[in-house]
Motif scaffolding. Structure first.
Motif, mmCIF file in Angstrom:
data_model
loop_
_atom_site.group_PDB
_atom_site.id
_atom_site.type_symbol
_atom_site.label_atom_id
_atom_site.label_comp_id
_atom_site.label_asym_id
_atom_site.label_seq_id
_atom_site.Cartn_x
_atom_site.Cartn_y
_atom_site.Cartn_z
ATOM 1 N N SER A 161 -25.735 21.753 29.690
ATOM 2 C CA SER A 161 -25.500 21.949 28.338
ATOM 3 C C SER A 161 -24.590 23.136 27.960
ATOM 4 O O SER A 161 -25.337 24.163 28.511
ATOM 5 N N ILE A 162 -23.850 23.355 27.208
ATOM 6 C CA ILE A 162 -23.203 24.549 26.580
ATOM 7 C C ILE A 162 -24.295 25.247 25.665
ATOM 8 O O ILE A 162 -24.401 24.758 24.839
ATOM 9 N N ILE A 163 -24.562 26.441 26.229
ATOM 10 C CA ILE A 163 -25.544 27.251 25.145
ATOM 11 C C ILE A 163 -24.685 28.176 24.230
ATOM 12 O O ILE A 163 -24.856 28.568 23.221
ATOM 13 N N TRP A 164 -23.636 28.641 24.969
ATOM 14 C CA TRP A 164 -22.753 29.510 24.284
ATOM 15 C C TRP A 164 -21.335 29.579 24.894
ATOM 16 O O TRP A 164 -21.181 29.116 25.893
ATOM 17 N N GLN A 165 -20.210 29.644 23.816
ATOM 18 C CA GLN A 165 -18.787 29.751 24.448
ATOM 19 C C GLN A 165 -18.113 30.663 23.619
ATOM 20 O O GLN A 165 -18.271 30.766 22.460
ATOM 21 N N SER A 166 -17.208 31.132 24.283
ATOM 22 C CA SER A 166 -16.127 32.344 23.743
ATOM 23 C C SER A 166 -15.070 31.667 22.348
ATOM 24 O O SER A 166 -14.971 32.305 21.559
ATOM 25 N N PHE A 167 -14.994 30.262 22.702
ATOM 26 C CA PHE A 167 -14.455 29.385 21.347
ATOM 27 C C PHE A 167 -14.878 29.332 20.035
ATOM 28 O O PHE A 167 -14.387 29.560 19.194
ATOM 29 N N ASP A 168 -16.462 29.793 20.265
ATOM 30 C CA ASP A 168 -16.774 29.978 18.894
ATOM 31 C C ASP A 168 -16.822 31.291 18.278
ATOM 32 O O ASP A 168 -17.115 31.388 17.261
ATOM 33 N N HIS A 169 -16.249 32.084 19.425
ATOM 34 C CA HIS A 169 -16.351 33.852 18.925
ATOM 35 C C HIS A 169 -14.963 34.022 19.187
ATOM 36 O O HIS A 169 -14.793 35.309 20.049
ATOM 37 N N PRO A 170 -13.836 33.659 18.715
ATOM 38 C CA PRO A 170 -12.426 33.951 18.885
ATOM 39 C C PRO A 170 -12.233 35.545 18.722
ATOM 40 O O PRO A 170 -12.574 36.027 17.731
ATOM 41 N N GLY A 171 -11.343 36.084 19.491
ATOM 42 C CA GLY A 171 -10.618 37.786 18.754
ATOM 43 C C GLY A 171 -9.743 37.476 18.042
ATOM 44 O O GLY A 171 -9.667 37.179 16.904
ATOM 45 N N ASP A 172 -8.136 37.687 18.514
ATOM 46 C CA ASP A 172 -7.005 37.836 17.756
ATOM 47 C C ASP A 172 -6.302 36.726 17.952
ATOM 48 O O ASP A 172 -5.238 36.445 17.355
ATOM 49 N N THR A 173 -6.780 35.679 18.776
ATOM 50 C CA THR A 173 -6.077 34.543 19.148
ATOM 51 C C THR A 173 -6.537 33.369 19.108
ATOM 52 O O THR A 173 -8.006 33.217 19.559
ATOM 53 N N TRP A 174 -5.910 32.292 18.671
ATOM 54 C CA TRP A 174 -6.230 31.029 18.418
ATOM 55 C C TRP A 174 -5.578 30.116 19.650
ATOM 56 O O TRP A 174 -4.314 29.838 19.701
ATOM 57 N N THR A 193 -9.241 37.639 13.969
ATOM 58 C CA THR A 193 -8.886 38.884 13.476
ATOM 59 C C THR A 193 -8.076 40.001 14.445
ATOM 60 O O THR A 193 -8.246 39.842 15.363
ATOM 61 N N CYS A 194 -6.929 40.525 13.877
ATOM 62 C CA CYS A 194 -6.229 41.268 14.487
ATOM 63 C C CYS A 194 -6.842 42.584 15.265
ATOM 64 O O CYS A 194 -7.958 42.826 15.059
ATOM 65 N N TRP A 195 -5.969 42.780 16.247
ATOM 66 C CA TRP A 195 -6.469 44.113 16.678
ATOM 67 C C TRP A 195 -6.077 45.617 16.030
ATOM 68 O O TRP A 195 -5.264 45.358 15.043
ATOM 69 N N GLU A 196 -6.576 46.574 16.074
ATOM 70 C CA GLU A 196 -6.279 47.771 15.188
ATOM 71 C C GLU A 196 -5.188 48.052 15.418
ATOM 72 O O GLU A 196 -4.231 48.395 14.421
ATOM 73 N N ASN A 197 -4.583 48.310 16.571
ATOM 74 C CA ASN A 197 -3.286 48.543 17.107
ATOM 75 C C ASN A 197 -3.105 47.960 18.479
ATOM 76 O O ASN A 197 -4.027 47.722 19.031
ATOM 77 N N SER A 207 -6.937 38.927 8.722
ATOM 78 C CA SER A 207 -7.638 37.760 9.834
ATOM 79 C C SER A 207 -6.997 36.327 9.147
ATOM 80 O O SER A 207 -6.250 36.532 8.180
ATOM 81 N N GLU A 208 -7.296 35.369 9.974
ATOM 82 C CA GLU A 208 -6.977 34.201 9.490
ATOM 83 C C GLU A 208 -8.341 33.460 9.529
ATOM 84 O O GLU A 208 -9.093 33.217 10.507
ATOM 85 N N SER A 209 -8.418 32.664 8.658
ATOM 86 C CA SER A 209 -9.661 31.712 8.456
ATOM 87 C C SER A 209 -9.389 30.722 7.626
ATOM 88 O O SER A 209 -8.473 30.611 6.771
ATOM 89 N N ILE A 274 2.779 26.894 27.754
ATOM 90 C CA ILE A 274 2.005 28.053 27.491
ATOM 91 C C ILE A 274 2.334 28.453 26.075
ATOM 92 O O ILE A 274 3.408 28.912 25.845
ATOM 93 N N THR A 275 1.284 28.499 25.265
ATOM 94 C CA THR A 275 1.210 28.705 24.014
ATOM 95 C C THR A 275 0.000 29.559 23.427
ATOM 96 O O THR A 275 -1.035 29.517 23.988
ATOM 97 N N ARG A 276 0.257 30.333 22.078
ATOM 98 C CA ARG A 276 -0.987 30.747 21.572
ATOM 99 C C ARG A 276 -0.631 31.325 20.231
ATOM 100 O O ARG A 276 0.581 31.552 20.070
ATOM 101 N N PHE A 277 -1.422 31.279 19.265
ATOM 102 C CA PHE A 277 -1.412 31.815 17.929
ATOM 103 C C PHE A 277 -2.174 32.940 17.964
ATOM 104 O O PHE A 277 -3.351 32.978 18.254
ATOM 105 N N VAL A 278 -1.405 33.966 17.276
ATOM 106 C CA VAL A 278 -2.247 35.365 17.123
ATOM 107 C C VAL A 278 -1.907 36.014 15.966
ATOM 108 O O VAL A 278 -0.832 35.818 15.477
ATOM 109 N N VAL A 279 -3.218 36.734 15.276
ATOM 110 C CA VAL A 279 -2.883 37.797 14.348
ATOM 111 C C VAL A 279 -2.390 38.799 14.682
ATOM 112 O O VAL A 279 -3.373 39.490 15.166
ATOM 113 N N GLU A 280 -0.991 39.413 14.448
ATOM 114 C CA GLU A 280 -0.790 40.718 15.042
ATOM 115 C C GLU A 280 -1.338 41.791 14.205
ATOM 116 O O GLU A 280 -1.990 41.613 13.244
#
Length: 830
Positions: A161-174, A193-197, A207-209, A274-280
């Motif tokens: 079973s999955i204990i932890w996954q990165s999809f539960d803790h995204p960075g700046d990309t969906w 949440t976007c990168w600082e730069n 951020s998007e939420s 290949i696609t991604r959604f990102v907060v710049e």
């Protein structure tokens, strides 16, 4: 014997006693076994007891993604654990573990599974830098696996079973297959949440939420609280403000609300896309597609459309200027706080004063000693929203109130006084056609005010000039009073010409048009006459006729055009409402209406493709302004070539707002009686359904085919048979033969890429379902080449028309359109 001689001479180790040789062999065996266990990793997984360091990476099973150490900048030694695309030549990061805590030596750092069952990153001192914090101390987690979706999972050795996954803790990309939402059990929000730069993946301010107020929509947030864009409520198929997600059939969006979670996720119908959604880091949210033929990322849609709509986009005292090459600049007397960040197009740090203010000193307040602070006038500015309103009698008192307040940074005075204390945020330079501009007086130290050194000379010159000119003025006034009395009425008009809207008297307009002697054209609502104001400004005067319909059109034109100005909208200069007379005064368009230039065989003007493309883009920008930028959304309701006028430079202006409909921003559509022109009516008009701005989009698409081809959309004749032109054109677009749509008079002289984009967007605009049509803002982006446009499909209604080419209904449409083609060249005024 030969072998024993070689052993004893060439390799002394073999001359050792047998016991020592056995010991050495056993030692080297365990050494290499241990080394191999440390260096070699399974392709896509990391097991308990293994570690990843240095240049080692995990690669997903199909080779889509790679995990390892990376550095986003060549100017420093900051390293992070991240996931990136394996098959794309430019490293594109989609997830970062230790985004707020970089490491500096990858050779001694380790990514491993701890004894407590967490995925941990240790620095060279073996101190934890980052941890998944996935499970209690008795966890059975033994394996971390990188999936081909880019999801990094930590699994249980007992039941996998999955204990932890990165999809539960995204960075700046969906990513496709990932989700954003709210965990009702833990109370946690999943957001990006976007990168600082671009060179620092630390969390930035944007951020998007899922909307924190609990509504079923996604929002872009500044500093976690200020909403500056919303996607609209989920309607069961898509989020209402982003119908692009439904129009692009490659996306499958799903919104789920159950007992445990509320979230949205999306997948791709074609797994090869290949696609991604990102907060710049700029605050924009973008859905991006990878174009393998161009080897670059292409935005599918961007929100918000303008960078200046992002809160604090340019930082404190920064000035957002869409016509500036760098988008942000510092106003007079200011300079960037951090030049190195501005060079990376990271403007969040804003601007600082070059010279500190002298406020608070006795000499400054009393006007003695050092020169006091002053104000720099900034014209046509979008004023910050957090101004403090003061009760004063005039602009001078407003200025003094700001000057005597050491915290005051700027003031503005129109009908009331506003002052701003501390930092100024969200300054924007506006231009012609933009709404909401005002005058801002920015407080500066005396040394930073323009022409400070010449101020005393200027005062002296002014004083002498005033005294010398006073005597002359007295003489001039005596004669001027007599002249002013004679010219009083005309001077009243001239003084108001540059204002917003002028109320003319009937006598004024009768004199301006020489008793309505030069007729430009006419129509169902009245006639149009050429005139000239006392300052020689040429105008077109529409004299409305017919009591009921004329009054309706008069009110619609005045209400619609009276409050707006845009370079691509016909300017209403004034009106006359005197007893039964209803007249409208417009700016004069020397080249008449588009239909007179486009369709008349004997026209002396031949529109080149460049001119046509510029006209199309101007019309689209005008409509986008009406739909998206005005305080109330304005639907024109009668877009056609007859209602597009051309100025002396062949710039397009949308005209004839007599049928326009205003709807509030809180409403997306309105039920109204059918209006418009046959051949340009959207299907929802005919069905009696509520309309939205998409009816203008449909009419624009029909007109766009006409501009490309140089002929009316009513019929197309080929070898003696009659074809309904839009259906034929749509079929050619599907076949990729857009060049054959081009006006034959152009001889093929055109930018074929622009023709293809225009033809495709025209076909998208005339789709039956309004959700399939783009917004006018997106049309502008497509025509400018900022958005890629896919091959459209033929609308179902046009497919039916193709099956029955010689229907009587289209004979009627043809006769109406041919009658419209013979109307006056100034049809847009009618």
């Amino acid at each position: 014997m030969l072998y024993s001689q070689m052993d004893s001479k060439s390799n002394p180790c073999f001359a050792l006693p047998p016991f020592y040789r056995s010991f050495l062999l056993l030692f080297f065996f365990f050494f290499f076994f241990s080394l191999k266990t440390h260096l070699s990793l399974p392709t896509d997984s990391l097991s308990l007891g293994q570690s990843l360091s240095g240049n080692q990476t995990l690669i997903s099973k199909e080779g889509n993604f790679e995990l390892g150490f990376f550095s986003p900048s060549t100017s420093n030694n900051n390293f992070y654990i991240g996931i990136w695309y394996k098959k794309i030549p430019t490293q594109t990061i989609v997830w970062v573990a230790n985004r707020d805590a970089p490491i500096f030596d990858t050779s001694s750092a380790e990514l491993k599974i701890s004894d407590q069952g967490n995925l941990v990153l240790l620095n060279g001192s073996k101190s934890p830098i980052w941890s998944s914090s996935s499970s209690p101390s008795n966890s059975n987690a033994t394996t971390a696996v990188l999936l081909d979706s880019s999801n990094l999972i930590l699994t249980d050795s007992v039941n996998s079973s999955i204990i932890w996954q990165s999809f539960d803790h995204p960075g700046d990309t969906w990513m496709p297959g990932g989700w954003l939402g709210f965990n009702k059990i833990t109370g946690e929000y999943q957001s990006i949440t976007c990168w600082e730069n671009p060179e620092n993946p630390a969390r930035g301010p944007f951020s998007e939420s899922l909307d924190p107020d609990g509504s079923d929509q996604y929002v872009l947030l500044y500093n976690g609280s200020q909403v500056y864009w919303s996607g609209g409520l989920w309607n069961g198929q898509y989020f209402s403000s982003v119908p692009e997600t439904a129009r692009h059939t490659m996306f499958n969006f799903t919104f789920i609300d159950d007992r445990e979670r509320k979230y949205a996720t999306y997948t791709m119908t074609d797994s090869s896309v290949i696609t991604r959604f990102v907060v710049e880091s700029s605050g924009l949210g973008q859905q991006l597609l990878w174009l393998s033929n161009r080897q670059e990322w292409q935005p599918v849609f961007t929100q918000p459309l303008s960078h200046c709509d992002v809160p604090s986009f340019c930082g404190p005292f920064g000035l957002c200027d869409l016509e500036s090459p760098s988008l942000c600049r510092c106003p007079q007397g200011f300079e960037p706080v951090l030049n190195e960040e501005w060079e990376l197009n990271d403007w969040n740090s804003g601007c600082k004063r070059k010279t500190q203010l002298k406020c608070g000193t006795k000499s400054n307040l009393n006007g003695g000693g050092e020169e006091r602070d002053g104000f720099f006038m900034m014209i046509n500015m979008r004023l910050p929203s957090n101004g403090e309103k003061l009760k004063v009698r005039n602009a001078e008192e407003c200025e003094m109130a700001c000057l005597n307040n050491c915290s005051c940074s700027a003031y503005s005075f129109d009908t009331s006084c506003l002052i701003w204390t501390a930092n100024l945020q969200n300054l924007q330079q506006l231009y012609s056609g933009d709404q909401g501009g005002g005058m801002l007086y920015l407080r500066l130290a005396a040394a930073d005010l323009p022409s400070t050194n010449n101020s005393h000379k200027v005062k002296t010159v002014v004083t002498v000039s005033l005294v010398g000119g006073l005597l002359g003025i007295i003489v001039i006034v005596l004669f001027g009073l007599i002249w002013l009395r004679r010219r009083w009425r005309k001077s009243q008009i001239v003084s108001k010409v540059e204002g917003s809207l002028i109320p003319f008297s009937y006598g004024d307009l009768r004199h301006a048009t020489k008793n309505f002697s030069e007729k430009l054209g006419g129509g169902g609502f009245g006639s149009v006459f050429k005139g000239a104001l006392p300052d020689s400004t040429q105008v077109a005067v529409k004299k409305l006729e017919g009591s009921r319909q004329g009054e309706k059109q008069f009110q619609a034109e005045v209400l619609t055009l009276g409050a707006i100005q845009h370079i691509n909208l016909l300017r209403l200069r004034g009106f006359c409402c005197e007893r039964s007379q209803r007249l409208l005064v417009y700016e004069f368009m020397p080249n008449g209406s588009l239909d007179s230039v486009l369709f008349k065989k004997d026209s002396a003007i031949m529109l080149s493709w460049n001119m046509r493309h510029r006209i199309v883009l101007g019309i689209a920008r005008g409509l986008a302004y009406l739909h998206e930028k005005c305080r109330e959304c304005i639907i024109h309701c009668d877009i056609k070539p007859d209602n597009i006028l051309l100025d002396a430079d062949f710039k397009a202006k949308v005209a004839d707002f007599g049928m326009a409909k205003l709807i509030g921003r809180d409403f997306s559509r309105v039920l109204t009686t059918m209006r418009g022109t046959i051949g340009y009516l959207a299907p929802e008009w005919i069905s009696g359904l509520p309309i939205s701005p998409k009816v203008d989009v449909y009419s624009f698409g029909m007109m766009l085919f006409e501009i490309i081809s140089g002929q009316r959309n009513s019929t197309y004749f080929e070898e003696g048979s009659k074809f309904y032109y839009p259906s034929w054109a749509a079929q050619k677009v599907i076949e990729g033969d857009e060049k054959c749509l081009l006006d034959s008079r152009l001889g093929g002289e055109a930018d074929l890429e622009e023709v293809k984009r225009a033809s495709r967007v025209a076909c998208w605009c005339i789709q039956d379902a309004e959700m399939d049509r783009p917004t006018m803002g997106q049309v502008v982006q497509i025509l400018e080449g900022a958005l890629e446009v896919n091959v459209p499909r033929i609308p179902r209604s046009l497919q039916h028309l193709m099956e029955d080419q010689i229907s009587h209904m289209y004979d009627d449409v043809s006769s109406v359109a041919e009658q419209g083609a013979s109307e006056s060249s100034q049809g847009a005024y009618k």
